[in-house]
Motif scaffolding. Structure first.
Motif, PDB file in Angstrom:
ATOM      1  N   LEU A 146      -7.383  -0.048   2.884  1.00 38.88           N
ATOM      2  CA  LEU A 146      -7.041  -0.998   3.937  1.00 38.88           C
ATOM      3  C   LEU A 146      -8.216  -1.128   4.894  1.00 38.88           C
ATOM      4  CD1 LEU A 146      -3.299  -0.212   4.803  1.00 38.88           C
ATOM      5  CD2 LEU A 146      -4.238  -1.919   3.229  1.00 38.88           C
ATOM      6  N   GLY A 172      -6.665  -5.557   2.169  1.00 35.92           N
ATOM      7  CA  GLY A 172      -6.669  -4.451   1.223  1.00 35.92           C
ATOM      8  C   GLY A 172      -7.678  -4.734   0.126  1.00 35.92           C
ATOM      9  N   GLN A 210       0.821  -1.204   0.000  1.00 32.69           N
ATOM     10  CA  GLN A 210       0.000   0.000   0.000  1.00 32.69           C
ATOM     11  C   GLN A 210       0.860   1.261   0.000  1.00 32.69           C
ATOM     12  OE1 GLN A 210      -2.709   1.113  -0.763  1.00 32.69           O
ATOM     13  NE2 GLN A 210      -3.949   2.079   0.839  1.00 32.69           N
TER      14      GLN A 210
END
Length: 461
Positions: free
Chosen positions: A165, A184, A152
């Motif tokens: 997330l 995610g 991420q």
């Protein structure tokens, strides 16, 4: 249900076994020497997408597609049914090798590819159970959480903001996967019946004037000529789109590595079972192990699980079973039970294997030489449902000389170095697979990152 298209004695792929009768077209073999402007070798995704876009860019071009077995015989009819271009490992490599701008250009082109596939499916009336509910990448141990957060962070640095997330509680609200610490969610994935895409595409290109022949095996390629077991074809352009099956062509044994992946699917499950599992839509799910497992709820309400190990048979034979098969199927069944306990006793109806192609540097490539007329595309590393469309557009543009944004991507003209000769190839591939499995076991048991595992695997390519 009619008989499966799979070869006798070969474990039946769910996709080929359940293909609608309207898509089970069987085609004759080549009937002797012939000519065409373009000959495409392989009637899987890449070959059929290339033929399709050739008809758009140069409608007067005569195109002949030859297939050794039948349409969708290879990975196109034997994969896990994820149409995605997320490519977490590839994206990181592209940033390192080409810089963030080129990496992002490729990533954005991949995302737009989902829209393009959806457009063609609608235009050609191809029903493949397309459902674009996105993907959920789940972390169930602290090392997996760390890898998910790192992914991420990389995406955000590149300006990719479409992954969200989710906490453990938020994950459970989306899908009831057991033991989730973090996940995610990205919208960039569609669940599909892949063999239906390939079969539908074959019919679509035939309506557009392309000739598709089956049961015709290429045994020699050279500029302007393809020698087959059914006759010789002369063509201005000769395009090899055989992906994991490329090693079977003379002189190409070390160009593409066929990696054997395995999948199993349950019988259709009633809606009550899905409610017990907390799975309301068709979002695809993957865990974050090195040898990860991925899951799909199919259009006919089966639970499909794949991954958890990659196989290889000495000599790059994509159809041959290797000794790890039963162990991998057992791990897949374990993953199903530990991830979705409510479905642990679901009866399995299908289990099968398929092979995808890997280049030595881990990068896909699209190559066309205008002087010789020879071209090829592949090396998608398991992301071929979507990337094959982008490759087909790229290869068609290169052949016709039409200037398109796809031809300016990093993979145009990209030639990976060849794989090592045997037995080094077998030793290396099986060693890396064993290391990944050992690292996963260590992390599952001790809840911390396996020593040196990540560093070693990052240096392999």
């Amino acid at each position: 249900m009619t008989a499966s298209l799979d070869a006798p004695g070969r474990p039946a792929s769910l996709w080929l076994d359940t293909l609608p009768a309207s898509l089970r077209t069987r085609r004759p073999a080549l009937s002797g020497d012939t000519r065409a402007d373009v000959v495409v070798i392989g009637a899987g995704f890449t070959g059929l997408w290339t033929a399709y876009y050739l008809t758009e860019l140069a409608p007067q071009t005569s195109v002949l597609v030859i297939e050794a077995e039948h349409v969708a015989y290879g990975a196109s009819g034997r994969n896990g049914g994820w149409c995605t271009t997320e490519m977490p490992a590839l994206l990181a490599n592209l940033v390192q090798r080409y810089g963030p701008m080129d990496a992002m250009r490729f990533f954005r082109a991949g995302q737009r590819t989902l829209d393009e596939i959806e457009r063609v499916l609608a235009a050609e009336d191809i029903d493949c159970g397309w459902r674009r509910d996105g993907s959920l990448y789940v972390a169930r141990t602290p090392p997996q959480v760390a890898r998910l957060r790192a992914w991420q962070d990389m995406r955000l640095k590149l300006g990719i903001t479409d992954m969200t997330l989710l906490s453990a509680a938020e994950t459970s609200e989306r899908v009831g996967i057991a033991g989730a610490l973090l996940s995610g969610f990205t919208p960039q994935c569609a669940a599909v019946q892949p063999a239906a895409i390939a079969a539908g595409l074959a019919q679509a290109v035939e309506r557009r004037g392309v000739t598709v022949v089956e049961g015709t095996r290429a045994i020699e390629l050279r500029p302007g000529v393809v020698v087959t077991d059914r006759g010789t074809i002369r063509a201005r352009s000769v395009l090899c789109t055989t992906e994991a099956y490329t090693a079977g062509l003379p002189g190409h044994a070390r160009r593409v590595l066929p990696v054997i992946s395995r999948v199993l699917a349950t019988e259709p499950l009633p809606e009550q079972r899905w409610r017990e599992a907390g799975w309301r839509d068709r979002v695809t799910v993957a865990d974050s192990r090195h040898q990860f497992a991925y899951f799909q709820r199919t259009a006919d309400d089966r639970l499909l699980v794949g991954g958890r190990g990659s196989g290889y048979r000495t000599g790059s034979r994509p159809q041959a079973a290797d000794r790890s098969g039963e162990r991998v199927y057992a791990r897949l069944r374990e993953s199903l039970a530990e991830s979705f306990p409510a479905l642990a006793d679901a009866p399995v109806s299908h289990r099968w294997s398929g092979a995808y192609g890997m280049h030595r540097d881990g990068e896909p490539g699209v190559v066309y030489d205008r002087d010789s007329g020879l071209g090829h595309a592949g090396g998608y590393g398991g992301e071929g449902i979507a990337l094959s469309n982008l490759a087909g557009r790229t290869l068609a543009a290169l052949v016709t000389g039409v200037k398109r944004p796809e031809t300016r991507l990093f993979w145009t003209g990209h030639l990976s170095r060849r794989w090592e000769p045997e037995p080094l190839r077998t030793i290396g591939v099986r060693g890396v697979s064993a290391l990944a499995t050992a690292a996963d076991r260590y992390e599952d048991r001790f809840r911390r990152t396996a020593p040196l595992a990540g560093a070693v695997m990052r240096t392999v390519l």
